[in-house]
Design a protein around this motif. Structure first.
Motif, PDB file in Angstrom:
ATOM      1  N   ARG A  94       2.000  13.203   1.513  1.00  0.00           N
ATOM      2  CA  ARG A  94       0.887  13.647   0.680  1.00  0.00           C
ATOM      3  C   ARG A  94       1.362  13.899  -0.749  1.00  0.00           C
ATOM      4  O   ARG A  94       0.714  13.527  -1.711  1.00  0.00           O
ATOM      5  N   ARG A  95       2.500  14.549  -0.881  1.00  0.00           N
ATOM      6  CA  ARG A  95       3.018  14.855  -2.214  1.00  0.00           C
ATOM      7  C   ARG A  95       3.373  13.592  -2.976  1.00  0.00           C
ATOM      8  O   ARG A  95       3.225  13.523  -4.181  1.00  0.00           O
ATOM      9  N   ARG A  96       3.851  12.576  -2.274  1.00  0.00           N
ATOM     10  CA  ARG A  96       4.274  11.355  -2.955  1.00  0.00           C
ATOM     11  C   ARG A  96       3.122  10.405  -3.260  1.00  0.00           C
ATOM     12  O   ARG A  96       3.171   9.662  -4.212  1.00  0.00           O
ATOM     13  N   THR A  97       2.093  10.402  -2.420  1.00  0.00           N
ATOM     14  CA  THR A  97       1.081   9.362  -2.555  1.00  0.00           C
ATOM     15  C   THR A  97      -0.344   9.868  -2.636  1.00  0.00           C
ATOM     16  O   THR A  97      -1.261   9.073  -2.782  1.00  0.00           O
ATOM     17  N   GLY A  98      -0.555  11.157  -2.491  1.00  0.00           N
ATOM     18  CA  GLY A  98      -1.913  11.677  -2.506  1.00  0.00           C
ATOM     19  C   GLY A  98      -2.616  11.525  -1.172  1.00  0.00           C
ATOM     20  O   GLY A  98      -3.813  11.727  -1.069  1.00  0.00           O
ATOM     21  N   ASP A 115       0.866  -1.176   0.000  1.00  0.00           N
ATOM     22  CA  ASP A 115       0.000   0.000   0.000  1.00  0.00           C
ATOM     23  C   ASP A 115       0.902   1.226   0.000  1.00  0.00           C
ATOM     24  O   ASP A 115       1.578   1.518   1.002  1.00  0.00           O
ATOM     25  N   GLU A 116       0.923   1.940  -1.115  1.00  0.00           N
ATOM     26  CA  GLU A 116       1.843   3.061  -1.283  1.00  0.00           C
ATOM     27  C   GLU A 116       1.660   4.149  -0.224  1.00  0.00           C
ATOM     28  O   GLU A 116       2.634   4.680   0.320  1.00  0.00           O
ATOM     29  N   LYS A 117       0.412   4.469   0.116  1.00  0.00           N
ATOM     30  CA  LYS A 117       0.161   5.498   1.138  1.00  0.00           C
ATOM     31  C   LYS A 117       0.664   5.045   2.505  1.00  0.00           C
ATOM     32  O   LYS A 117       1.307   5.809   3.221  1.00  0.00           O
ATOM     33  N   LEU A 118       0.368   3.803   2.856  1.00  0.00           N
ATOM     34  CA  LEU A 118       0.823   3.284   4.145  1.00  0.00           C
ATOM     35  C   LEU A 118       2.346   3.226   4.189  1.00  0.00           C
ATOM     36  O   LEU A 118       2.958   3.627   5.182  1.00  0.00           O
ATOM     37  N   ASP A 119       2.962   2.749   3.125  1.00  0.00           N
ATOM     38  CA  ASP A 119       4.428   2.649   3.109  1.00  0.00           C
ATOM     39  C   ASP A 119       5.082   4.016   3.254  1.00  0.00           C
ATOM     40  O   ASP A 119       6.099   4.151   3.942  1.00  0.00           O
ATOM     41  N   SER A 120       4.504   5.030   2.648  1.00  0.00           N
ATOM     42  CA  SER A 120       5.043   6.377   2.776  1.00  0.00           C
ATOM     43  C   SER A 120       4.930   6.858   4.228  1.00  0.00           C
ATOM     44  O   SER A 120       5.875   7.402   4.789  1.00  0.00           O
ATOM     45  N   LEU A 121       3.778   6.625   4.843  1.00  0.00           N
ATOM     46  CA  LEU A 121       3.582   7.001   6.236  1.00  0.00           C
ATOM     47  C   LEU A 121       4.550   6.243   7.145  1.00  0.00           C
ATOM     48  O   LEU A 121       5.171   6.820   8.028  1.00  0.00           O
ATOM     49  N   LEU A 122       4.714   4.948   6.896  1.00  0.00           N
ATOM     50  CA  LEU A 122       5.633   4.147   7.707  1.00  0.00           C
ATOM     51  C   LEU A 122       7.078   4.613   7.531  1.00  0.00           C
ATOM     52  O   LEU A 122       7.869   4.545   8.466  1.00  0.00           O
ATOM     53  N   GLY A 123       7.410   5.097   6.351  1.00  0.00           N
ATOM     54  CA  GLY A 123       8.747   5.646   6.123  1.00  0.00           C
ATOM     55  C   GLY A 123       9.008   6.863   6.992  1.00  0.00           C
ATOM     56  O   GLY A 123      10.071   6.995   7.606  1.00  0.00           O
ATOM     57  N   VAL A 124       8.023   7.750   7.079  1.00  0.00           N
ATOM     58  CA  VAL A 124       8.151   8.948   7.922  1.00  0.00           C
ATOM     59  C   VAL A 124       8.269   8.538   9.385  1.00  0.00           C
ATOM     60  O   VAL A 124       9.132   9.036  10.119  1.00  0.00           O
ATOM     61  N   VAL A 125       7.424   7.605   9.815  1.00  0.00           N
ATOM     62  CA  VAL A 125       7.437   7.145  11.211  1.00  0.00           C
ATOM     63  C   VAL A 125       8.758   6.441  11.532  1.00  0.00           C
ATOM     64  O   VAL A 125       9.359   6.680  12.579  1.00  0.00           O
ATOM     65  N   GLY A 126       9.216   5.585  10.631  1.00  0.00           N
ATOM     66  CA  GLY A 126      10.481   4.889  10.848  1.00  0.00           C
ATOM     67  C   GLY A 126      11.646   5.854  10.957  1.00  0.00           C
ATOM     68  O   GLY A 126      12.501   5.717  11.839  1.00  0.00           O
ATOM     69  N   ASP A 127      11.673   6.856  10.077  1.00  0.00           N
ATOM     70  CA  ASP A 127      12.723   7.882  10.142  1.00  0.00           C
ATOM     71  C   ASP A 127      12.687   8.596  11.489  1.00  0.00           C
ATOM     72  O   ASP A 127      13.722   8.806  12.125  1.00  0.00           O
ATOM     73  N   ALA A 128      11.494   8.963  11.910  1.00  0.00           N
ATOM     74  CA  ALA A 128      11.349   9.685  13.179  1.00  0.00           C
ATOM     75  C   ALA A 128      11.809   8.830  14.359  1.00  0.00           C
ATOM     76  O   ALA A 128      12.481   9.319  15.265  1.00  0.00           O
ATOM     77  N   ALA A 129      11.469   7.558  14.339  1.00  0.00           N
ATOM     78  CA  ALA A 129      11.859   6.668  15.442  1.00  0.00           C
ATOM     79  C   ALA A 129      13.370   6.485  15.505  1.00  0.00           C
ATOM     80  O   ALA A 129      13.941   6.431  16.595  1.00  0.00           O
ATOM     81  N   ARG A 130      13.999   6.415  14.359  1.00  0.00           N
ATOM     82  CA  ARG A 130      15.456   6.206  14.324  1.00  0.00           C
ATOM     83  C   ARG A 130      16.237   7.468  14.665  1.00  0.00           C
ATOM     84  O   ARG A 130      17.425   7.406  14.933  1.00  0.00           O
TER      85      ARG A 130
END
Length: 161
Positions: free
Chosen positions: A117-121, A89-104
């Motif tokens: 939003r810009r990447r996945t709508g 799911d492109e939208k979920l993966d984009s969100l998880l990318g932001v969350v993963g970056d923040a956690a690390r």
């Protein structure tokens, strides 16, 4: 108090119960996210699992993966999206990318919140909605590290079996 995840009181829960303010903080985060959160159960548990994996605290990794499993994610799906291999799911993966970056990076994401939003709508507030679940993982990670909580959460992932 028994958890539906394991049918017994977890070590973390027993430790939290020794300090009413600490327990109230944890319960408050959980209740607030439950009452006011607008992400669907699979998305919020994916955010929890991604946060747990990215924080790298074994107790939280297992706990959040178990919660995601309880919401219907299969173990191989949890491994895929927590390792950044995608959920499909492109939208979920984009969100998880932001969350993963923040956690690390202790909350300082190189991917600006809302940029998915810009990447996945997706809606620009997705990152902020996810923060409630991210904060539960962070609270749990810091507490279990601080309290040196003994790992008592059974794994649901084949990589840890």
């Amino acid at each position: 108090m028994q958890t539906p995840l394991t049918g017994k009181v977890l070590n973390m829960q027993a430790q939290l119960a020794l300090a009413p303010a600490t327990l109230a903080g944890y319960v408050g985060l959980r209740r607030t996210a439950q009452k006011h959160g607008t992400l669907d159960p699979k998305t919020r548990t994916a955010v929890l699992a991604m946060s747990g994996a990215a924080l790298g605290v074994p107790y939280v990794e297992r706990l959040t993966a178990r919660i995601a499993s309880g919401a219907g994610w299969q173990p191989d799906e949890i491994v895929r999206f927590t390792e950044g291999l995608g959920s499909g799911d492109e939208k979920l993966d984009s969100l998880l990318g932001v969350v993963g970056d923040a956690a690390r990076t202790s909350g300082s994401s190189p991917t600006p919140p809302g940029s998915e939003r810009r990447r996945t709508g997706g809606h620009p507030s997705s990152s902020w909605k996810a923060f409630a679940y991210f904060s539960i993982a962070v609270y749990t990670a810091y507490f279990t590290n601080f309290a040196a909580t003994e790992l008592d959460v059974p794994s649901v992932l084949p990589t840890e079996a």
